[in-house]
Design a protein around this motif. Structure first.
Motif, PDB file in Angstrom:
ATOM      1  N   SER A   8      -8.668  46.737 -29.306  1.00 12.10           N
ATOM      2  CA  SER A   8      -9.593  45.947 -30.127  1.00 12.10           C
ATOM      3  C   SER A   8     -10.540  45.166 -29.225  1.00 12.10           C
ATOM      4  O   SER A   8     -10.139  44.633 -28.182  1.00 12.10           O
ATOM      5  N   ILE A   9     -11.808  45.088 -29.630  1.00 10.36           N
ATOM      6  CA  ILE A   9     -12.842  44.507 -28.770  1.00 10.36           C
ATOM      7  C   ILE A   9     -13.710  43.502 -29.534  1.00 10.36           C
ATOM      8  O   ILE A   9     -14.115  43.747 -30.672  1.00 10.36           O
ATOM      9  N   VAL A  10     -13.984  42.362 -28.883  1.00  6.99           N
ATOM     10  CA  VAL A  10     -14.989  41.405 -29.356  1.00  6.99           C
ATOM     11  C   VAL A  10     -16.125  41.423 -28.334  1.00  6.99           C
ATOM     12  O   VAL A  10     -15.879  41.384 -27.122  1.00  6.99           O
ATOM     13  N   PHE A  51      -7.520  37.747 -31.694  1.00  2.00           N
ATOM     14  CA  PHE A  51      -6.661  38.246 -30.609  1.00  2.00           C
ATOM     15  C   PHE A  51      -7.072  39.630 -30.096  1.00  2.00           C
ATOM     16  O   PHE A  51      -6.264  40.564 -30.059  1.00  2.00           O
ATOM     17  N   PRO A  52      -8.338  39.800 -29.688  1.00  2.00           N
ATOM     18  CA  PRO A  52      -8.768  41.116 -29.201  1.00  2.00           C
ATOM     19  C   PRO A  52      -8.080  41.496 -27.888  1.00  2.00           C
ATOM     20  O   PRO A  52      -7.687  40.624 -27.107  1.00  2.00           O
ATOM     21  N   THR A  53      -7.980  42.793 -27.655  1.00  2.03           N
ATOM     22  CA  THR A  53      -7.462  43.260 -26.370  1.00  2.03           C
ATOM     23  C   THR A  53      -8.452  42.933 -25.259  1.00  2.03           C
ATOM     24  O   THR A  53      -8.061  42.504 -24.173  1.00  2.03           O
ATOM     25  N   ILE A  54      -9.737  43.151 -25.566  1.00  2.00           N
ATOM     26  CA  ILE A  54     -10.816  42.918 -24.596  1.00  2.00           C
ATOM     27  C   ILE A  54     -11.908  42.069 -25.222  1.00  2.00           C
ATOM     28  O   ILE A  54     -12.271  42.267 -26.387  1.00  2.00           O
ATOM     29  N   ALA A  55     -12.441  41.126 -24.450  1.00  2.00           N
ATOM     30  CA  ALA A  55     -13.655  40.403 -24.846  1.00  2.00           C
ATOM     31  C   ALA A  55     -14.728  40.726 -23.817  1.00  2.00           C
ATOM     32  O   ALA A  55     -14.540  40.506 -22.615  1.00  2.00           O
ATOM     33  N   SER A  79      -4.277  36.013 -24.421  1.00  2.00           N
ATOM     34  CA  SER A  79      -3.858  37.119 -23.542  1.00  2.00           C
ATOM     35  C   SER A  79      -4.944  38.186 -23.427  1.00  2.00           C
ATOM     36  O   SER A  79      -4.729  39.247 -22.838  1.00  2.00           O
ATOM     37  N   THR A  80      -6.108  37.924 -23.990  1.00  5.11           N
ATOM     38  CA  THR A  80      -7.243  38.848 -23.966  1.00  5.11           C
ATOM     39  C   THR A  80      -7.671  39.154 -22.536  1.00  5.11           C
ATOM     40  O   THR A  80      -7.632  38.286 -21.662  1.00  5.11           O
ATOM     41  N   LYS A  81      -8.100  40.385 -22.300  1.00  6.18           N
ATOM     42  CA  LYS A  81      -8.703  40.767 -21.023  1.00  6.18           C
ATOM     43  C   LYS A  81     -10.198  40.452 -21.106  1.00  6.18           C
ATOM     44  O   LYS A  81     -10.848  40.809 -22.093  1.00  6.18           O
TER      45      LYS A  81
END
Length: 217
Positions: A8-10, A51-55, A79-81
């Motif tokens: 998931s991405i923001v 709570f995206p995996t990546i921002a 915990s986002t990357k």
């Protein structure tokens, strides 16, 4: 390669056309976009609520910079990357990214292939900086930053003042401590930064690495 739908991405950028173009490219390539923002405050809110995996963050944004967003999100336990996406290639920006332990740093002129390589790397726990950067300089910065991580907040404060060419007397006066206390901190800093074999003059090293030290958080 990771499963794109599981990531998931923001995305945050204050330039609407650039944001739209990047979002369209990511969606067209099968990525799971769960949020987008045009300022730092929106980006931070989405990171903390979605709570995206990546921002993927622009550095220069209204309200909060990309660096501010990363710092505040990490303080909240996110915990986002984090991947910076910017036009800035200057050393002070890279140094700030390194000091914040940001996972990736891309330039806006990088190809989409480079973006995918970066996301693959950070999802798998590896740091990734644009191939446009000098890899040796990036490595050297990493070594010096690791040295700074041994210092206490008080020692870091004094080292920053040394980097600004302040004398022991000036530092003591500014911090309302004795010169002897400053000297003791300086001795501790030297012993933490180098072994006895490689020990270097602190003033010279601090001034030489001024940008790195002043950018360190």
């Amino acid at each position: 390669m990771f499963n794109k739908k599981d990531i998931s991405i923001v995305v945050a950028d204050d330039h609407p056309m650039l944001l739209r173009g990047l979002l369209d490219e990511l969606i067209a390539n099968g990525y799971n976009i769960i949020g987008s923002a045009t300022n730092g405050t929106q980006a931070l809110e989405q990171i903390l609520s979605l709570f995206p995996t990546i921002a993927l963050l622009d550095i220069d944004m209204p309200m909060l910079s990309g660096f501010d967003v990363v710092k505040m999100a990490k303080e909240k336990g996110a915990s986002t990357k984090f991947i910076m996406f910017s036009y800035h290639r200057e050393a002070e920006f890279i140094l700030q990214a390194k000091s914040l332990q940001i996972d990736g740093y891309l330039l806006k002129e990088d190809s989409f292939v480079e973006i995918e390589k970066c996301m693959d790397a950070v999802v798998n726990g590896r740091e990734f900086f644009s191939s446009s950067f000098d890899s040796k300089k990036i490595k050297d910065m990493s070594v010096e930053i690791k040295r700074l991580q041994w210092l206490t907040p008080s020692e870091m404060t004094i080292l920053k003042l040394v980097a600004q060419e302040k004398s022991n007397k000036e530092i003591a006066k500014g911090l309302s401590v004795s010169v002897r206390t400053v000297e003791k901190h300086r001795s501790n800093i030297i012993s933490k930064l180098w072994s006895k074999v490689e020990s270097k003059p602190l003033n010279f090293w601090a001034i030489t690495h001024q940008k790195l030290i002043l950018s360190y958080n």
